[in-house]
Scaffold this active site. Structure first.
Site, PDB file in Angstrom:
ATOM      1  N   HIS A  36      47.882  49.167  52.095  1.00  0.00           N
ATOM      2  CA  HIS A  36      46.587  48.498  51.921  1.00  0.00           C
ATOM      3  C   HIS A  36      46.399  48.212  50.435  1.00  0.00           C
ATOM      4  CE1 HIS A  36      42.344  47.522  52.272  1.00  0.00           C
ATOM      5  NE2 HIS A  36      42.075  48.436  51.340  1.00  0.00           N
ATOM      6  N   ARG A  56      39.982  34.843  45.357  1.00  0.00           N
ATOM      7  CA  ARG A  56      39.898  36.070  44.563  1.00  0.00           C
ATOM      8  C   ARG A  56      40.527  37.203  45.353  1.00  0.00           C
ATOM      9  NH1 ARG A  56      35.953  40.288  44.373  1.00  0.00           N
ATOM     10  NH2 ARG A  56      34.541  38.997  45.633  1.00  0.00           N
ATOM     11  N   CYS A  89      40.923  40.688  45.482  1.00  0.00           N
ATOM     12  CA  CYS A  89      40.273  41.871  44.931  1.00  0.00           C
ATOM     13  C   CYS A  89      41.109  43.086  45.343  1.00  0.00           C
ATOM     14  CB  CYS A  89      38.853  41.979  45.490  1.00  0.00           C
ATOM     15  SG  CYS A  89      37.888  43.318  44.775  1.00  0.00           S
ATOM     16  N   ASP A 115      35.645  33.180  46.617  1.00  0.00           N
ATOM     17  CA  ASP A 115      34.714  32.953  45.508  1.00  0.00           C
ATOM     18  C   ASP A 115      35.419  33.028  44.150  1.00  0.00           C
ATOM     19  OD1 ASP A 115      35.275  35.635  45.411  1.00  0.00           O
ATOM     20  OD2 ASP A 115      33.207  36.325  45.619  1.00  0.00           O
ATOM     21  N   HIS A 169      41.173  43.137  49.469  1.00  0.00           N
ATOM     22  CA  HIS A 169      40.710  42.029  50.286  1.00  0.00           C
ATOM     23  C   HIS A 169      40.791  40.733  49.487  1.00  0.00           C
ATOM     24  CE1 HIS A 169      38.891  45.542  52.237  1.00  0.00           C
ATOM     25  NE2 HIS A 169      38.940  44.831  53.358  1.00  0.00           N
ATOM     26  N   CYS A 200      33.568  42.226  39.282  1.00  0.00           N
ATOM     27  CA  CYS A 200      33.395  42.975  40.525  1.00  0.00           C
ATOM     28  C   CYS A 200      33.767  44.447  40.355  1.00  0.00           C
ATOM     29  CB  CYS A 200      34.209  42.359  41.652  1.00  0.00           C
ATOM     30  SG  CYS A 200      36.002  42.545  41.443  1.00  0.00           S
TER      31      CYS A 200
END
Length: 364
Positions: free
Chosen positions: A312, A328, A330, A319, A315, A275
């Site tokens: 932050h 996951r 990310c 998957d 996310h 990704c």
């Protein structure tokens, strides 16, 4: 007149009785006892490791040790002097009483550290000091400590090819040594010591205070972080895929919140996801992460933030690899700082090193 004389005699007798009682009280108070009184938060153990000057100074450096006292243990005389003990014929050993707070340091660690100061295979000799008064030993006042001591020494013995000669037994008696022996190396920094000087510093570092991670105000963060790090952690920005620090980082190590230093992820939970951002199957602990619904940009996602720093991070999606839980995480590299395994101890993350077992180890 007779009454006055009677009162005077009775008063004189009373004074004598009080003085005798006071003298006896002084003697009793100064007499050594087998088990010194201590409060419920403090435990005690006695270590013999050669000359007690160095052994005492060493234990004083360890966080959690609340008091130390040098003296003579487990001999066959009452109130021995240093000169008597020095003959080697009294059965006494130079020992250090160590009071410690078990909520701050445990007995196992004290034993491990003690072993760093002695040659446990040497009979009646440590450094330049020779004689039965310099033998090694650990003496306890609580029966339940015996198993801990024997178990720990049993583990340590596996590292030695020769038989260990460290005595283990109950404290039968302990007499405080003369005042000039107490805290000797503090009063005489250049005094003799059989323990290498560098071990004192290692003792100071052996039981550091647990790290505290606190949220930092935005004004401070703006000074400490790069513009990208600030924008990602404070304004929910997203860095470029395949153009960030850790998307292709797969060395062993730990990933911490860039705003607080709190550990969030470890390398053994990181996987290749194609990704373009670092991907993890899970955080070190779910309590470290806050999840929030994110409907920005017309999407329905779950945002991930650090709970302590409220930064932050990225996310979480469903998957991920099924064999690793199916999630996951990310995460933006800009919200993390990576610390390689070989630097974790120096930076205060030593306790997390056991988490870095290989994936093959985890499946055994």
């Amino acid at each position: 007149m007779k009454i006055i004389w009677t009162i005077t005699i009775l008063a004189f007798i009373g004074l004598i009785i009080v003085k005798i009682g006071f003298s006896q009280g002084e003697e009793k108070a100064s007499a050594p006892e087998k088990n010194s009184a201590h409060n419920s938060k403090t435990s005690e153990i006695y270590f013999a490791g050669g000359c007690f000057w160095g052994t005492e100074h060493y234990f004083k450096q360890i966080r959690g040790v609340t008091a130390t006292e040098v003296g003579y243990a487990n001999g066959n005389l009452a109130k021995p002097s240093y000169e008597q003990v020095s003959t080697g014929n009294t059965g006494f050993v130079e020992a250090v009483k160590v009071d410690y707070d078990p909520t701050l340091v445990d007995l196992k660690l004290l034993i491990d550290l003690y072993f760093k100061t002695i040659d446990p295979t040497s009979m009646d000799k440590q450094g330049n000091d020779i004689g039965t008064q310099y033998r090694t030993g650990i003496y306890f006042t609580k029966k339940e400590d015996e198993k801990t001591i024997r178990d720990e020494i049993g583990q340590l013995a596996k590292s030695y090819s020769s038989k260990l000669v460290v005595e283990i037994g109950p404290l039968r008696n302990f007499y405080t040594a003369e005042n000039y022996h107490q805290n000797y190396l503090e009063k005489n920094p250049q005094g003799y010591c059989h323990i290498p000087a560098d071990l004192f510093e290692k003792a100071r570092q052996a039981n550091p205070k647990p790290a505290k991670y606190n949220k930092v105000d935005k004004k401070t963060l703006k000074k400490e972080l790069t513009a990208l790090q600030y924008d990602v952690t404070q304004n929910n920005a997203t860095e470029k895929a395949f153009d960030n620090a850790y998307w292709n980082e797969f060395r062993e190590g730990i990933y911490v919140d860039v705003t607080t230093g709190e550990p969030l992820f470890i390398s053994t939970d990181k996987f290749e996801s194609d990704c373009g951002w670092p991907s993890f199957s899970k955080p070190i602990n779910d309590r470290l992460i806050a999840e929030k619904s994110d409907r920005s940009f017309g999407m329905n996602r779950t945002e991930v933030r650090s709970k302590t720093g409220d930064a932050h991070l990225g996310h979480v999606f469903n998957d991920g690899p099924t064999e690793q839980g199916g999630l996951r995480y990310c995460i933006n590299s800009a919200s993390l700082r990576f610390i390689p395994k070989d630097q974790m101890k120096a930076e205060g993350y030593e306790k997390f090193i056991p988490l870095l077992q290989t994936k093959s180890d985890k499946t055994k």
